[in-house]
Design an enzyme around this catalytic site. Structure first.
Site, short mmCIF file in Angstrom:
data_model
loop_
_atom_site.label_atom_id
_atom_site.label_comp_id
_atom_site.label_asym_id
_atom_site.label_seq_id
_atom_site.Cartn_x
_atom_site.Cartn_y
_atom_site.Cartn_z
N GLU A 49 -42.79 42.14 -51.95
CA GLU A 49 -43.56 42.46 -53.16
C GLU A 49 -44.47 41.34 -53.65
OE1 GLU A 49 -40.61 43.80 -55.97
OE2 GLU A 49 -39.95 45.42 -54.68
N ASN A 101 -42.60 43.36 -46.85
CA ASN A 101 -42.10 44.59 -47.47
C ASN A 101 -42.70 44.76 -48.87
OD1 ASN A 101 -40.09 46.78 -47.29
ND2 ASN A 101 -39.03 45.73 -48.97
N HIS A 144 -40.86 54.45 -52.70
CA HIS A 144 -40.16 55.04 -53.85
C HIS A 144 -41.11 56.06 -54.48
CE1 HIS A 144 -36.92 52.12 -53.72
NE2 HIS A 144 -37.80 51.14 -53.68
#
Ligand code: G2I
Length: 474
Positions: free
Chosen positions: A161, A203, A240
């Site tokens: 992130e 990621n 998500h």
């Protein structure tokens, strides 16, 4: 073993069909066979199906029963994060992470390491650090944790992130980012040196829609890393999804475009809020998108039952609170079972697992004998503290230690044996790649207190043999 068993039964099925019809309708036969669990059905096309595991739930028999039955990859939901593994600086605790890793490996499942460098879930000591001290602490964390788990991790989320949301495409502001834009590549290089057999991944979330600025920015970073030889093997899309952030229509395009950069792509934290048919259809779309991209090598859902989810209110997972299979489970299983079990895919799997096995089992760790000479007013010494040799190359880590006074810069000269060529190096400025090669400090690791040390590393083709070093300080 599962793959072998599958191909045997498939071969039997094909033979039976050919005998019955007299023609080789082989593809129909190979895609018709159905596995009854997520892991086994994903394995038919050489992929894995994983889940996040919370260590605190390993005593729950319903949870563990589903875990052991359905999944063949595990990510620790929180236990490998920085605050968990290095709660106090220099004090590493692996008890909770080890429970998950040992459970997974005991069941023949692989492990995804999550995560080595992240702005979030930093321990308090790291949150209050900045500049070169933080950079060194981050690299030390990466090195220590990846070394501890060396040979046990299929893929590491090395950096998590690091990009901002919204339309800027900028890096996310954080204490790590403020140590310099090269913090991400420095982390990847340290991870490669510590565990050369693990796949190293970047990621992130909100990187699913190809048109989003954040997706584009991550893409450009990966492209740049590949062009400059920064070690990166994979990109994780957390994925998500909910009504504000639905599965984008161009999701497969995004997966394919990343894969086209020469990296594997994995769906790493999948959950989709919703229920019933709509949720099942969204899951199906995600799974089909992955299956359509050869280098989309696996899918991990972020928990087992809805009640295990970080957003349980959205009932985003494949099992209900009682552990019953939801409609979404069935649509995922059916989609996985519909994937062609082509020989090409099987070959790819065999190759990658062979590579992993080779690099984890034949890698030897040894300490070389080095010559270190102290020069300059303050003095320093250099030594090769670790060496990993495989059939065609090696990775070495060099430690520079200040003498009895502080130094304000250093350089280490290394005489390489004939036939050895450096292909990559990190945490130093290097001149030359064969013969006598000189490594100088970079901005954040030049200053060392008396007796203090720093490490840098390189990867080379050839056989290391005896390496001799000279250290010069300012
Ligand atoms: O936020 C969802 C995920 C986004 N991508 C990175 C993942 O690492 C992240 O996972 C979640 C965990 O599922 C949560 O379980 O990361 C959260 C923290 O950033 C986790 O939440 C934490 C709570 O914040 C803590 O208060 C709690 O002690 O979980 C901890 C353990 O239950």
């Amino acid at each position: 073993m599962k793959l072998t068993a599958r191909s045997v039964s498939r071969a039997a099925l094909v033979t039976a069909l050919v005998a019955a019809t007299g023609s080789a309708v082989v593809l129909t036969a190979t895609t018709a066979s159905a596995a009854s669990t997520l892991g086994a059905s994903a394995a038919q096309s050489g992929r894995y199906f994983g889940t996040a595991v919370a260590g605190g739930r390993l005593g729950d028999s319903t949870y563990v029963g589903i875990l052991n039955r359905e999944f063949n990859m595990v990510t620790a939901e929180n236990e490998m994060k920085i605050d968990a593994t290095e709660p106090q600086q220099g004090r590493f605790t692996y008890t909770n992470a080890d429970r998950i890793v040992n459970h997974a490996r005991g069941q023949g499942m692989r492990v995804r390491g999550h995560t080595l460098a992240w702005h979030s879930q930093q321990p308090a000591w790291m949150q209050s650090m900045s500049g070169s001290a933080l950079r060194q602490a981050m690299l030390n964390h990466v090195t220590q944790v990846a070394t501890y788990y060396r040979g046990k991790i299929y893929a590491w989320d090395v950096v998590n992130e690091a990009f901002a949301d919204g339309s800027t495409g900028a890096r996310r502001d954080s204490n790590l980012q403020r140590t310099g834009n090269d913090w991400i590549e420095a982390a990847f290089r340290a991870a490669r040196a510590a565990d050369p057999g693990a796949k190293l991944c970047y990621n992130d979330y909100n990187t699913d829609d190809w048109t989003h600025a954040k997706t584009q920015a991550v893409y450009r970073m990966v492209q740049d890393f590949k062009q400059r030889g920064v070690p990166i093997d994979c990109v994780g899309l957390q994925s998500h999804f909910n009504s504000q952030s639905p599965v984008p229509s161009n999701y497969q395009t995004t997966l394919q475009n990343f894969a086209n950069l020469g990296v594997d792509v994995q769906i790493t934290e999948l959950d989709i809020e919703g229920s019933g048919t709509a949720q099942a259809q969204n899951y199906e779309r995600v799974v089909k998108a992955c299956l359509a991209v050869t280098r989309c090598t696996g899918i991990t859902v972020w928990g087992i039952r809805d009640s295990d989810s970080w957003r349980s209110y959205g009932t985003p997972l494949l099992f209900d609170n009682n552990g019953n299979k939801k409609a979404a489970y069935t649509s995922v299983l059916n989609a996985l079972n519909a994937a062609p079990t082509t020989s090409t895919t099987t070959t790819t799997t065999t190759t990658s697992s062979t590579t992993t096995t080779t690099s984890t089992t034949t890698t030897t760790t040894s300490t070389t004998t080095t010559t270190s000479t102290t020069q300059g007013p303050a003095g320093c010494s250099a030594s090769v503290s670790a060496l990993d040799q495989w059939s065609s190359g090696f990775v070495a880590t060099i430690k520079v230690t200040a003498g009895s006074a502080a130094v304000n810069g250093w350089s280490a000269s290394l005489a390489l044996p004939p036939g050895v060529t450096i292909v990559n190096s990190w945490n130093s400025e290097r001149s030359g790649s064969t013969g006598t090669v000189t490594f100088g400090n970079v901005a954040y690791n030049g200053g060392l207190p008396a007796g203090g040390s720093t490490e840098f590393g390189f990867q080379a083709n050839g056989t290391a043999g005896a390496l001799s070093l000279t250290c010069t300080s300012r």
